[in-house]
Write a protein that holds these residues in place. Structure first.
Motif, PDB file in Angstrom:
ATOM      1  N   PRO A  80      25.311  80.111 -57.918  1.00 55.51           N
ATOM      2  CA  PRO A  80      26.741  79.844 -57.668  1.00 55.51           C
ATOM      3  C   PRO A  80      27.582  79.861 -58.950  1.00 55.51           C
ATOM      4  O   PRO A  80      28.696  80.372 -58.958  1.00 55.51           O
ATOM      5  N   TRP A  81      27.033  79.330 -60.037  1.00 56.83           N
ATOM      6  CA  TRP A  81      27.756  79.325 -61.312  1.00 56.83           C
ATOM      7  C   TRP A  81      27.915  80.743 -61.841  1.00 56.83           C
ATOM      8  O   TRP A  81      28.993  81.127 -62.307  1.00 56.83           O
ATOM      9  N   VAL A  82      26.843  81.548 -61.763  1.00 56.53           N
ATOM     10  CA  VAL A  82      26.870  82.923 -62.267  1.00 56.53           C
ATOM     11  C   VAL A  82      27.873  83.763 -61.484  1.00 56.53           C
ATOM     12  O   VAL A  82      28.584  84.585 -62.051  1.00 56.53           O
ATOM     13  N   LYS A  83      27.963  83.531 -60.173  1.00 54.34           N
ATOM     14  CA  LYS A  83      28.878  84.302 -59.320  1.00 54.34           C
ATOM     15  C   LYS A  83      30.329  84.168 -59.750  1.00 54.34           C
ATOM     16  O   LYS A  83      31.112  85.082 -59.571  1.00 54.34           O
ATOM     17  N   LYS A  84      30.695  83.026 -60.301  1.00 51.83           N
ATOM     18  CA  LYS A  84      32.111  82.782 -60.598  1.00 51.83           C
ATOM     19  C   LYS A  84      32.444  82.718 -62.086  1.00 51.83           C
ATOM     20  O   LYS A  84      33.602  82.525 -62.443  1.00 51.83           O
ATOM     21  N   THR A  85      31.476  82.888 -62.964  1.00 50.47           N
ATOM     22  CA  THR A  85      31.709  82.770 -64.398  1.00 50.47           C
ATOM     23  C   THR A  85      31.695  84.148 -65.053  1.00 50.47           C
ATOM     24  O   THR A  85      30.724  84.890 -64.915  1.00 50.47           O
ATOM     25  N   ARG A  86      32.787  84.485 -65.738  1.00 51.67           N
ATOM     26  CA  ARG A  86      32.859  85.764 -66.437  1.00 51.67           C
ATOM     27  C   ARG A  86      32.042  85.697 -67.715  1.00 51.67           C
ATOM     28  O   ARG A  86      31.977  84.653 -68.325  1.00 51.67           O
ATOM     29  N   PRO A  87      31.414  86.729 -68.183  1.00 57.66           N
ATOM     30  CA  PRO A  87      31.326  88.081 -67.649  1.00 57.66           C
ATOM     31  C   PRO A  87      30.246  88.248 -66.587  1.00 57.66           C
ATOM     32  O   PRO A  87      30.094  89.304 -65.995  1.00 57.66           O
ATOM     33  N   PHE A  88      29.480  87.172 -66.335  1.00 61.30           N
ATOM     34  CA  PHE A  88      28.384  87.266 -65.367  1.00 61.30           C
ATOM     35  C   PHE A  88      28.867  87.685 -63.982  1.00 61.30           C
ATOM     36  O   PHE A  88      28.175  88.388 -63.262  1.00 61.30           O
ATOM     37  N   SER A  89      30.065  87.243 -63.600  1.00 59.25           N
ATOM     38  CA  SER A  89      30.570  87.530 -62.253  1.00 59.25           C
ATOM     39  C   SER A  89      30.710  89.039 -62.022  1.00 59.25           C
ATOM     40  O   SER A  89      30.439  89.525 -60.931  1.00 59.25           O
ATOM     41  N   TYR A  90      31.107  89.784 -63.054  1.00 64.48           N
ATOM     42  CA  TYR A  90      31.253  91.240 -62.910  1.00 64.48           C
ATOM     43  C   TYR A  90      29.881  91.899 -62.740  1.00 64.48           C
ATOM     44  O   TYR A  90      29.714  92.788 -61.911  1.00 64.48           O
ATOM     45  N   ILE A  91      28.945  91.467 -63.548  1.00 62.69           N
ATOM     46  CA  ILE A  91      27.592  92.036 -63.455  1.00 62.69           C
ATOM     47  C   ILE A  91      26.950  91.624 -62.138  1.00 62.69           C
ATOM     48  O   ILE A  91      26.260  92.422 -61.502  1.00 62.69           O
ATOM     49  N   TYR A  92      27.168  90.375 -61.713  1.00 65.04           N
ATOM     50  CA  TYR A  92      26.652  89.906 -60.422  1.00 65.04           C
ATOM     51  C   TYR A  92      27.186  90.786 -59.307  1.00 65.04           C
ATOM     52  O   TYR A  92      26.427  91.220 -58.438  1.00 65.04           O
ATOM     53  N   TRP A  93      28.478  91.065 -59.314  1.00 70.30           N
ATOM     54  CA  TRP A  93      29.091  91.904 -58.276  1.00 70.30           C
ATOM     55  C   TRP A  93      28.436  93.285 -58.270  1.00 70.30           C
ATOM     56  O   TRP A  93      28.056  93.792 -57.218  1.00 70.30           O
ATOM     57  N   PHE A  94      28.284  93.895 -59.457  1.00 72.44           N
ATOM     58  CA  PHE A  94      27.664  95.209 -59.559  1.00 72.44           C
ATOM     59  C   PHE A  94      26.222  95.171 -59.069  1.00 72.44           C
ATOM     60  O   PHE A  94      25.790  96.030 -58.293  1.00 72.44           O
ATOM     61  N   HIS A  95      25.485  94.152 -59.485  1.00 75.19           N
ATOM     62  CA  HIS A  95      24.090  94.005 -59.079  1.00 75.19           C
ATOM     63  C   HIS A  95      23.977  93.876 -57.566  1.00 75.19           C
ATOM     64  O   HIS A  95      23.100  94.473 -56.936  1.00 75.19           O
ATOM     65  N   HIS A  96      24.863  93.112 -56.968  1.00 75.52           N
ATOM     66  CA  HIS A  96      24.863  92.922 -55.512  1.00 75.52           C
ATOM     67  C   HIS A  96      25.217  94.229 -54.799  1.00 75.52           C
ATOM     68  O   HIS A  96      24.574  94.600 -53.826  1.00 75.52           O
ATOM     69  N   LYS A  97      26.243  94.922 -55.276  1.00 74.39           N
ATOM     70  CA  LYS A  97      26.703  96.152 -54.623  1.00 74.39           C
ATOM     71  C   LYS A  97      25.700  97.284 -54.728  1.00 74.39           C
ATOM     72  O   LYS A  97      25.629  98.125 -53.836  1.00 74.39           O
ATOM     73  N   ILE A  98      24.954  97.332 -55.790  1.00 74.12           N
ATOM     74  CA  ILE A  98      24.014  98.437 -55.963  1.00 74.12           C
ATOM     75  C   ILE A  98      22.872  98.354 -54.947  1.00 74.12           C
ATOM     76  O   ILE A  98      22.267  99.358 -54.598  1.00 74.12           O
ATOM     77  N   HIS A  99      22.603  97.165 -54.430  1.00 70.15           N
ATOM     78  CA  HIS A  99      21.587  96.988 -53.393  1.00 70.15           C
ATOM     79  C   HIS A  99      22.059  97.489 -52.030  1.00 70.15           C
ATOM     80  O   HIS A  99      21.250  97.831 -51.182  1.00 70.15           O
ATOM     81  N   GLU A 100      23.333  97.493 -51.787  1.00 74.04           N
ATOM     82  CA  GLU A 100      23.881  97.675 -50.459  1.00 74.04           C
ATOM     83  C   GLU A 100      23.701  99.039 -49.807  1.00 74.04           C
ATOM     84  O   GLU A 100      23.425  99.093 -48.617  1.00 74.04           O
TER      85      GLU A 100
END
Length: 127
Positions: A80-100
């Motif tokens: 939850p912290w990584v999802k909302k903390t920059r710059p981790f949030s951008y990488i988290y979003w990319f990591h999540h989307k690449i699975h989709e």
């Protein structure tokens, strides 16, 4: 680490996939994660034992680097912290989307594809 994202684009089953599946009891989810981690450690140890002349430090750093993205972004305790903390949030979003894109094939194509990739990787390390 870049290879992690390339391989994440291919259909597969991993710790993040299993931890986020609905309908599974938490004990089963963590059991599946445990099996995955145990299998990775066994494969790593067997490869290092079979090829003692390999640069073991490089192989271990490569293995840890490959897992680093999942360790940073998929551990429920700090996710939850990584999802909302920059710059981790951008990488988290990319990591999540690449699975989709191919998620619906994670079992039908993903498991056989994972087996092939693992076998080819082991073969390349042992040749």
């Amino acid at each position: 680490i870049a290879s992690h994202f390339v391989l994440d684009f291919l259909p597969h089953v991993d710790q993040g996939t299993e931890l986020h599946r609905d309908g599974l009891k938490p004990a089963i989810k963590y059991f599946l994660v445990g099996i995955d981690i145990f299998a990775a450690i066994i494969i790593l140890v067997l490869v290092l034992m079979a090829r003692p002349n390999l640069n073991q430090q490089t192989v271990i750093i490569g293995a840890v680097s490959g897992l680093l993205t999942d360790l940073i972004f998929c551990v429920p305790f700090w996710e939850p912290w990584v999802k909302k903390t920059r710059p981790f949030s951008y990488i988290y979003w990319f990591h999540h989307k690449i699975h989709e894109p191919l998620r619906k094939y994670q079992y039908s194509i993903g498991i056989p594809l994972q087996v092939v990739i693992i076998m080819v990787s082991i073969w390349l390390l042992l040749k």
